[in-house]
Design an enzyme around this catalytic site. Structure first.
Site, PDB file in Angstrom:
ATOM      1  N   GLY A  43       0.842  -1.196   0.000  1.00 11.54           N
ATOM      2  CA  GLY A  43       0.000   0.000   0.000  1.00 11.54           C
ATOM      3  C   GLY A  43       0.876   1.246   0.000  1.00 11.54           C
ATOM      4  CD  GLU A  54       0.836   6.046   4.781  1.00 12.97           C
ATOM      5  OE1 GLU A  54       1.788   6.079   5.574  1.00 12.97           O
ATOM      6  OE2 GLU A  54       0.521   6.994   4.059  1.00 12.97           O
ATOM      7  CG  ASP A  99      -9.199   2.707   6.103  1.00 13.35           C
ATOM      8  OD1 ASP A  99     -10.123   3.040   5.335  1.00 13.35           O
ATOM      9  OD2 ASP A  99      -8.151   2.167   5.708  1.00 13.35           O
TER      10      ASP A  99
END
Ligand SMILES: Nc1ncnc2c1ncn2[C@@H]1O[C@H](COP(=O)(O)OP(=O)(O)O)[C@@H](O)[C@H]1O
Ligand SMILES: [Mg+2]
Length: 312
Positions: free
Chosen positions: A30, A32, A191
């Site tokens: 991802g 991050e 999230d």
């Protein structure tokens, strides 16, 4: 003064120690960080390793502070929820700033760093996949029901679809209950999407309970492709994952936003399941004492969301 500008391409650093030589399978990359499947202490103990590499384009002090904060926050939430018996992967180890020597780097193995978090491996698949499979299955069954209805006017498929919908609703209520348990423990997720919920089969059983096709007198040759679509198992325990954006909060507003994000996720990713979302809220409503206040608040959050999308 004209400094020579060299364009450097970003190459992710190798696995941090002590995982440098461990077998690790990259599962997700991802913005991050990266998620690996690896093992811990013994080769048969599976674990999930989340690595957040340093970002060379960010100011080093800010970068270090942000990454450290995020990984610590994620770890704290996991520990708190495990302690409260909310189903999340158990935390096994972490390092907020370890050196990774990157030999690919042309400055002769300059030191890079990463933060990582090692957690218990959760068997199963993410709810997004479960619901995707279910929606495909329903679509195929509905198509088949139409064909059978045309031929002899009655179909076993209808009953089968209804039974399957009931199973799906039970799954949605379990999702609501787990989200409620998390809120009760004082954590908001930040999230909540169906990619951050996993369905762990109970006792490792992944057998599809309803894979048996209903026999009909009509031979439907064109259905051969539909029969390969087996009914996905909707049994199992919901496990919450990915606390990278989670926070400690007991505010109704934060809790309601969590639910709203999940509702929107169903709306955008699962069109055939959206109309059953109410079941998530039913499961939530009975999961802890303050739940009904949060559900009231959700109505306001929805209105705000609608207004915002009208303004653009
Ligand atoms: N503990 C775990 N056990 C098994 N699979 C996991 C685990 N944690 C994450 N995954 C898998 O890796 C994916 C990415 O992990 P996640 O924590 O959601 O990170 P991000 O969304 O930030 O990339 C998940 O969607 C899931 O498929
Ligand atoms: Mg995620």
């Amino acid at each position: 003064m004209s400094p020579t500008t060299t364009t450097t391409t970003y190459t992710p650093p190798p696995l941090p120690p002590p995982f440098t030589n461990s077998p690790a399978l990259l599962l997700a990359q991802g913005a991050e960080g990266r998620l690996y499947k690896t093992n811990f202490l013994t080769s048969s103990t599976l674990a999930a390793l989340k690595v957040r590499p340093s970002k060379p384009y960010r100011h080093p002090i800010l970068d270090s502070r942000l990454t450290r904060q995020r990984i610590l926050q994620e770890a704290r939430c996991l520990v708190k929820l495990s302690r409260e018996d909310v189903p999340v992967p158990g935390l096994l180890a972490l390092d907020v700033e370890c050196d990774v020597v990157d030999n690919n780097n042309d400055s002769g193995g300059s030191s890079n760093w990463a933060a990582w978090l090692l957690m218990e491996w959760v068997e199963g698949i993410v709810v997004r996949q479960v619901v995707d499979r279910w929606e495909k299955w329903v679509k195929a069954r509905e198509k088949k029901a139409v064909v059978v209805d045309d031929a002899d006017g009655n179909s076993g498929d209808d009953a089968e679809i209804k039974r399957s919908q009931r199973e799906l609703c039970a799954l949605l209520r379990r999702i609501g209950a787990v989200v409620g348990a998390m809120h009760k423990a004082g954590i908001v997720h930040g999230d909540l999407t169906t990619s951050n919920l996993m369905l762990r089969p109970v006792g490792g059983a992944t057998a599809d309970a309803e894979a048996v096709a209903v026999p009909t007198s009509t031979s439907i040759a064109q259905d051969a492709e539909l029969q390969i679509l087996e009914h996905p198992s909707l049994e199992g325990e919901i496990v919450l994952i990915d606390f990278g954006l989670a926070a400690q909060s007991i505010q109704d507003e934060d809790r309601a936003v969590d639910l709203y994000v999940l509702e929107r996720a169903f709306g955008s990713s699962h069109p055939r399941t959206e109309r059953f979302f109410e079941e998530v809220l039913k499961g939530y409503a009975v999961s802890y004492k303050g739940a009904n206040v949060v559900l009231k608040r959700l109505e306001q959050v929805r209105l705000r969301g609608r207004k915002r999308s009208m303004i653009g």
